[in-house]
Design a protein around this motif. Structure first.
Motif, PDB file in Angstrom:
ATOM      1  N   THR A 124      23.888  21.244  -5.277  1.00 23.12           N
ATOM      2  CA  THR A 124      25.266  21.846  -5.284  1.00 23.12           C
ATOM      3  C   THR A 124      25.244  23.629  -5.431  1.00 23.12           C
ATOM      4  O   THR A 124      26.419  23.890  -5.247  1.00 23.12           O
ATOM      5  CB  THR A 124      26.104  21.425  -6.499  1.00 23.12           C
ATOM      6  N   THR A 125      24.199  24.080  -5.387  1.00 22.82           N
ATOM      7  CA  THR A 125      24.119  25.497  -5.665  1.00 22.82           C
ATOM      8  C   THR A 125      23.182  26.019  -4.426  1.00 22.82           C
ATOM      9  O   THR A 125      22.212  25.217  -3.677  1.00 22.82           O
ATOM     10  CB  THR A 125      23.318  26.312  -6.797  1.00 22.82           C
ATOM     11  N   LEU A 126      23.295  27.282  -3.909  1.00 23.22           N
ATOM     12  CA  LEU A 126      22.636  27.728  -2.656  1.00 23.22           C
ATOM     13  C   LEU A 126      21.211  27.453  -3.112  1.00 23.22           C
ATOM     14  O   LEU A 126      20.307  27.172  -2.417  1.00 23.22           O
ATOM     15  CB  LEU A 126      22.967  28.956  -2.415  1.00 23.22           C
ATOM     16  N   LEU A 127      20.570  28.000  -4.116  1.00 23.00           N
ATOM     17  CA  LEU A 127      19.497  27.951  -4.580  1.00 23.00           C
ATOM     18  C   LEU A 127      18.836  26.587  -4.756  1.00 23.00           C
ATOM     19  O   LEU A 127      17.398  26.539  -4.297  1.00 23.00           O
ATOM     20  CB  LEU A 127      19.274  28.668  -6.180  1.00 23.00           C
ATOM     21  N   ALA A 166      31.885  26.005  -1.884  1.00 19.51           N
ATOM     22  CA  ALA A 166      33.094  26.641  -1.853  1.00 19.51           C
ATOM     23  C   ALA A 166      33.616  26.972  -3.232  1.00 19.51           C
ATOM     24  O   ALA A 166      34.326  27.966  -3.432  1.00 19.51           O
ATOM     25  CB  ALA A 166      34.103  25.789  -1.295  1.00 19.51           C
ATOM     26  N   THR A 167      32.875  26.375  -4.473  1.00 17.26           N
ATOM     27  CA  THR A 167      33.333  26.654  -5.702  1.00 17.26           C
ATOM     28  C   THR A 167      32.107  27.680  -6.297  1.00 17.26           C
ATOM     29  O   THR A 167      32.580  27.853  -7.680  1.00 17.26           O
ATOM     30  CB  THR A 167      33.545  25.513  -6.566  1.00 17.26           C
ATOM     31  N   LEU A 168      31.287  27.762  -5.721  1.00 17.96           N
ATOM     32  CA  LEU A 168      30.247  28.293  -6.314  1.00 17.96           C
ATOM     33  C   LEU A 168      30.334  29.927  -6.554  1.00 17.96           C
ATOM     34  O   LEU A 168      30.767  30.732  -5.587  1.00 17.96           O
ATOM     35  CB  LEU A 168      28.867  28.268  -5.820  1.00 17.96           C
ATOM     36  N   PRO A 169      30.187  30.514  -7.752  1.00 15.70           N
ATOM     37  CA  PRO A 169      30.430  31.920  -8.076  1.00 15.70           C
ATOM     38  C   PRO A 169      29.590  32.629  -7.324  1.00 15.70           C
ATOM     39  O   PRO A 169      28.569  32.574  -7.031  1.00 15.70           O
ATOM     40  CB  PRO A 169      30.163  32.266  -9.537  1.00 15.70           C
ATOM     41  N   GLN A 170      30.277  33.864  -6.742  1.00 11.57           N
ATOM     42  CA  GLN A 170      29.347  34.990  -6.110  1.00 11.57           C
ATOM     43  C   GLN A 170      28.057  35.125  -6.500  1.00 11.57           C
ATOM     44  O   GLN A 170      26.767  35.219  -5.910  1.00 11.57           O
ATOM     45  CB  GLN A 170      30.090  36.275  -5.816  1.00 11.57           C
ATOM     46  N   ILE A 171      27.707  35.428  -7.916  1.00 11.80           N
ATOM     47  CA  ILE A 171      26.754  35.690  -8.648  1.00 11.80           C
ATOM     48  C   ILE A 171      25.835  34.638  -8.254  1.00 11.80           C
ATOM     49  O   ILE A 171      24.638  35.034  -8.090  1.00 11.80           O
ATOM     50  CB  ILE A 171      27.080  36.024  -9.978  1.00 11.80           C
ATOM     51  N   GLU A 172      26.150  33.339  -8.345  1.00  9.26           N
ATOM     52  CA  GLU A 172      25.209  32.257  -8.028  1.00  9.26           C
ATOM     53  C   GLU A 172      24.778  32.294  -6.504  1.00  9.26           C
ATOM     54  O   GLU A 172      23.727  31.877  -6.281  1.00  9.26           O
ATOM     55  CB  GLU A 172      25.960  30.957  -8.434  1.00  9.26           C
TER      56      GLU A 172
END
Ligand SMILES: NC(=O)c1ccc[n+]([C@@H]2O[C@H](COP(=O)([O-])OP(=O)(O)OC[C@H]3O[C@@H](n4cnc5c(N)ncnc54)[C@H](O)[C@@H]3O)[C@@H](O)[C@H]2O)c1
Length: 355
Positions: A124-127, A166-172
């Protein structure tokens, strides 16, 4: 988006991914589905996933507190206990719904519970989409030593759905970008070059960026799943990056760094080392440094920090026979593994990072 074939499993995108997920659940007749989430993905990702799962088997949710500090044996013990209390057995399935902390820890929990039960990653995160959920590395930290305990064991399937971002903070998002940049730097100059001017990239491009990044990682991993050779390339930026991440995680006076933030610094330092070994030109080094610094805020290191980080390096799991071995760039888009580097060069890489 086409499926990507990995070692004994596939990475499948969006609707097709969920179709395959349901197919595998029904074909394997799993007795219970356990969904491992952290406290955040439980709230923001689980409500999207649950209606998409078609099964008559019971579903149990297992939550742990979000954060790298919880990627440890204590959390595993809690989850193994819950699995036992809820009657998990060899025909149970674990679904890891979350970022790299969930897929690393959930994969390890599944791989060791009753000598290994099936698991599926839904990053669920880009990483986690471009890196952590792919390639079969699972594991946890031991104190401040990153990923010290773990096994290589593949999931049955990886479902990639970029809607979760869509809900992931910019920093993540930025943290995930570090591994994406790494894939370009070690393997594909053209892929790297699209990030030289970030203003040209928008959110809609991310599906393709994610797909290409997974393809690069997968192409490396399938040739060397157990990291005897070429897979080491994926450690570019990580030898120093992990030591920096561990140092900041353990030092209460410092603001802790996200994984990608530490790796971004590691990539600048290891590019500098590549330059001092005449493997990349000064112009290439400057391009790498300015591109990464335009995305990631500069971190200040004093002499004490640098000495402590270099001491931590000796515990890095990538070392062989007590020697620190680096992956270096051999031109942008190419790499060279198993390079020894003198301490003075490491020290001067930190000096140059500031400039
Ligand atoms: N196994 C591998 O090959 C591999 C490769 C790279 C990194 N890793 C590991 O991955 C970890 C880092 O992964 P990460 O950056 O995903 O960290 P993470 O799992 O901690 O996720 C970052 C934060 O985002 C939250 N989050 C997750 N999905 C969200 C969503 N859709 N919306 C809002 N918030 C969301 C999480 O709860 C967490 O707070 C590290 O432990 C690193 O060692 C493993």
């Amino acid at each position: 988006m086409q499926a990507i074939k990995a070692n004994g499993y596939s990475v499948i995108f969006n609707v097709e991914g969920y179709k395959e997920l349901n197919k595998q659940i029904s074909e394997n007749n799993y007795s219970t589905l356990f969904i491992i989430v952290d406290s955040i993905t439980n709230e923001v990702c689980l409500p999207k996933l649950l209606p998409l799962i078609e099964t008559n088997s019971p579903i149990e949710i297992i939550e742990f507190e979000a954060g790298e500090v919880n990627k440890n044996i204590e959390t595993c013990i809690q989850i193994w206990n819950v699995l036992t209390e809820l009657g998990a057995e060899r025909k149970s399935l674990i679904l890891n719904l979350g970022g790299g902390v969930v897929t690393d820890l959930g994969g390890f929990v599944a791989s060791t519970f009753k000598r290994g039960i099936d698991f599926i990653n839904i990053p669920t995160t880009l990483l986690a989409m471009v890196d952590a959920s792919i390639g079969g590395k699972t594991g946890i930290d031991l104190g401040n030593l990153k990923n010290q305990i773990g096994v290589i064991n593949n999931p049955k399937l990886v479902v990639v759905d970029s809607d979760f971002l869509a809900t992931l903070p910019q920093i993540e998002m930025r943290s995930g970008l570090a591994e994406i940049l790494k894939h370009g730097l070690i393997f594909n100059k053209l892929y790297w070059e699209q990030f030289l001017d970030l203003s040209k990239i928008d959110f809609a491009d991310f599906d393709t960026i994610i797909f290409d990044s997974i393809k690069i990682k997968n192409e490396i991993v399938i040739q060397d799943p157990n990291e005897k050779g070429i897979r080491k390339a994926l450690n570019f930026g990580h030898t120093l990056g992990h030591a920096i991440e561990s140092y900041f995680m353990d030092n209460k006076t410092k603001k802790s760094l996200l994984h990608g933030e530490a790796i971004a610094i590691g990539m600048i330092l290891e590019s500098y080392i590549s330059m001092t070994k005449n493997l990349i030109s000064k112009v290439e080094y400057q391009e790498i440094k300015s591109t990464i610094k335009a995305i990631f805020e500069e971190v200040i290191f004093d002499n004490n920090d640098i000495n402590s980080i270099v001491n931590l390096l000796i515990h890095d799991k990538k070392n062989e026979n007590g020697k620190i071995k680096f992956v270096l760039l051999d031109g942008i888009g190419k790499f060279i593994i198993n390079q020894e580097v003198e301490n003075e060069i490491i020290m001067s890489s930190f000096e140059n990072y500031k400039l």
